[in-house]
Each structure stands twice: as structure tokens, then as C-alpha cells.
Write an enzyme that holds these catalytic residues in place. Structure first.
Site, PDB file in Angstrom:
ATOM      1  N   VAL A  50       0.840  -1.199   0.000  1.00 34.52           N
ATOM      2  CA  VAL A  50       0.000   0.000   0.000  1.00 34.52           C
ATOM      3  C   VAL A  50       0.878   1.254   0.000  1.00 34.52           C
ATOM      4  CG1 VAL A  50      -1.760   1.310   1.275  1.00 34.52           C
ATOM      5  CG2 VAL A  50      -1.908  -1.195   1.157  1.00 34.52           C
ATOM      6  N   CYS A  51       1.958   1.221   0.764  1.00 35.25           N
ATOM      7  CA  CYS A  51       2.802   2.406   0.961  1.00 35.25           C
ATOM      8  C   CYS A  51       3.278   3.059  -0.340  1.00 35.25           C
ATOM      9  CB  CYS A  51       3.988   2.069   1.861  1.00 35.25           C
ATOM     10  SG  CYS A  51       3.515   1.473   3.499  1.00 35.25           S
ATOM     11  N   PRO A  52       3.805   2.297  -1.308  1.00 33.19           N
ATOM     12  CA  PRO A  52       4.291   2.993  -2.507  1.00 33.19           C
ATOM     13  C   PRO A  52       3.181   3.649  -3.322  1.00 33.19           C
ATOM     14  CG  PRO A  52       4.406   0.616  -2.826  1.00 33.19           C
ATOM     15  CD  PRO A  52       4.073   0.862  -1.370  1.00 33.19           C
TER      16      PRO A  52
END
Length: 184
Positions: A50-52
Site C-alpha cells: 500500500v505504501c508505494p
């Protein structure tokens, strides 16, 4: 967790700012962008899923934030070297236009009150005004990415110094309490 009205705590962190040899890293402090708005957001850890998507989405809006005199700063508990490796490895992060702060000792996330029980940063975002005062906070579940366009909309609303109704967007009328009270 710190919230609206609290002051941004002091910090000094190494950051990955570039992939260019010899210019990869800088020290960034709470005073590096003094007098400007800050959009400070945290993600749990590098090399995740999810982070990128969020980091890249903030990157795509960087110029719009800059047009509003706002500096984006992202961070996690990973080192600046891990940030650098991730940027080299992930095509959506290669040309990231804002610093990736390394909160390796977890001091900033603890001071902000966003260190999770698992030791990782919660998925949090803060908008800080030019006086260093927090004006907006948001935390989502680790499985749910944030909407950087909503953060930009909130920044626009904060910068009006007016009353802004639900779903207000830049260019729309703000609320006039005198007119509302008088029935106009």
C-alpha cells in the site's frame, strides 16, 4: 497522538532526497522549511504494497502542494539507505520529488504519538502551518491508503482562513456566518 493545536515536535533526521551519486542524502530538521506549510506523512515500512501507492500519489501532486507554499515530507522507521534501495528498486519512486525521512530510532513517530503496538509507524498525515502548529491530522488502518487529493483539499481550505462547508473545493464560496444568521 498529537492533534490540531499541538506544536510539531523538534526533529533532525537523515533523508533520502535523490538517486544522484553524491547527492543521495541530506539532514532535514523541523526548521528546514521554516515559515512554510508542511505536509508530514508516515507509512509503516518500505518494500510493502500500500505504501508505494500513497508515496507515488503524493509525489504526483508535489507541484500542487508547492504552489501552495507547502513542503511534503514522508517518513518511516526505515533507514535512509533502505529508502534509497527502495527508490532504486521501485519504478514509481525513482523520481520522487520530496525527502523520505529516516526515523530509524522511532523518535519522531513516538513524539507524534503514531508508533503502533507493532513498532511501526501508523499510516498518519499531519498538515502543519507556517508557525509550526498542527492544523489537520488523519490516521487510517494499515490496510487502507490515504487520498493525497483530500489532503490537498484540506490544505486549500485551511489556507482560506474562512469557514468551509463539507466537500468544499478551491474556488467555491466559503460560508459567511453573518449572511447565514440573517437568512441571506
Amino acid at each position: 497522538m498529537l492533534t490540531v493545536g499541538d506544536k510539531l515536535p523538534p526533529f533532525e533526521l537523515s533523508a533520502c532526497v535523490s538517486l544522484e551519486k553524491g547527492k543521495e542524502f541530506e539532514q532535514i530538521t523541523h526548521k528546514s522549511f521554516e515559515g512554510r506549510w508542511l505536509v508530514l506523512f508516515a507509512w509503516p515500512k518500505d518494500f510493502t504494497f500500500v505504501c508505494p501507492t500513497e508515496i507515488a500519489a503524493f509525489g504526483k501532486l508535489n507541484e500542487e502542494f508547492a504552489d501552495r507554499d507547502a513542503q511534503i515530507l514522508g517518513f518511516s522507521g526505515d533507514s535512509e539507505f533502505v529508502h534509497h534501495a527502495w527508490r532504486k528498486d521501485h519504478p514509481d519512486l525513482t523520481d520522487l520529488p520530496f525527502p523520505m525521512l529516516a526515523d530509524s530510532k522511532h523518535e519522531l513517530m513516538r513524539d507524534l504519538g503514531i508508533e503502533g503496538a507493532d513498532g511501526f509507524a501508523q499510516r498518519a498525515v499531519f498538515i502543519i502551518d507556517p508557525n509550526g502548529e498542527i492544523q489537520f491530522t488523519m490516521v487510517t488502518a494499515g490496510s487502507v491508503g490515504r487520498n493525497p487529493k483530500e489532503v490537498l483539499r484540506v490544505l486549500d481550505a485551511l489556507q482560506t482562513d474562512e469557514l468551509c462547508p463539507c466537500n468544499w473545493t478551491k474556488g467555491e464560496d466559503t460560508l459567511d456566518p453573518v449572511a447565514l444568521l440573517s437568512g441571506e
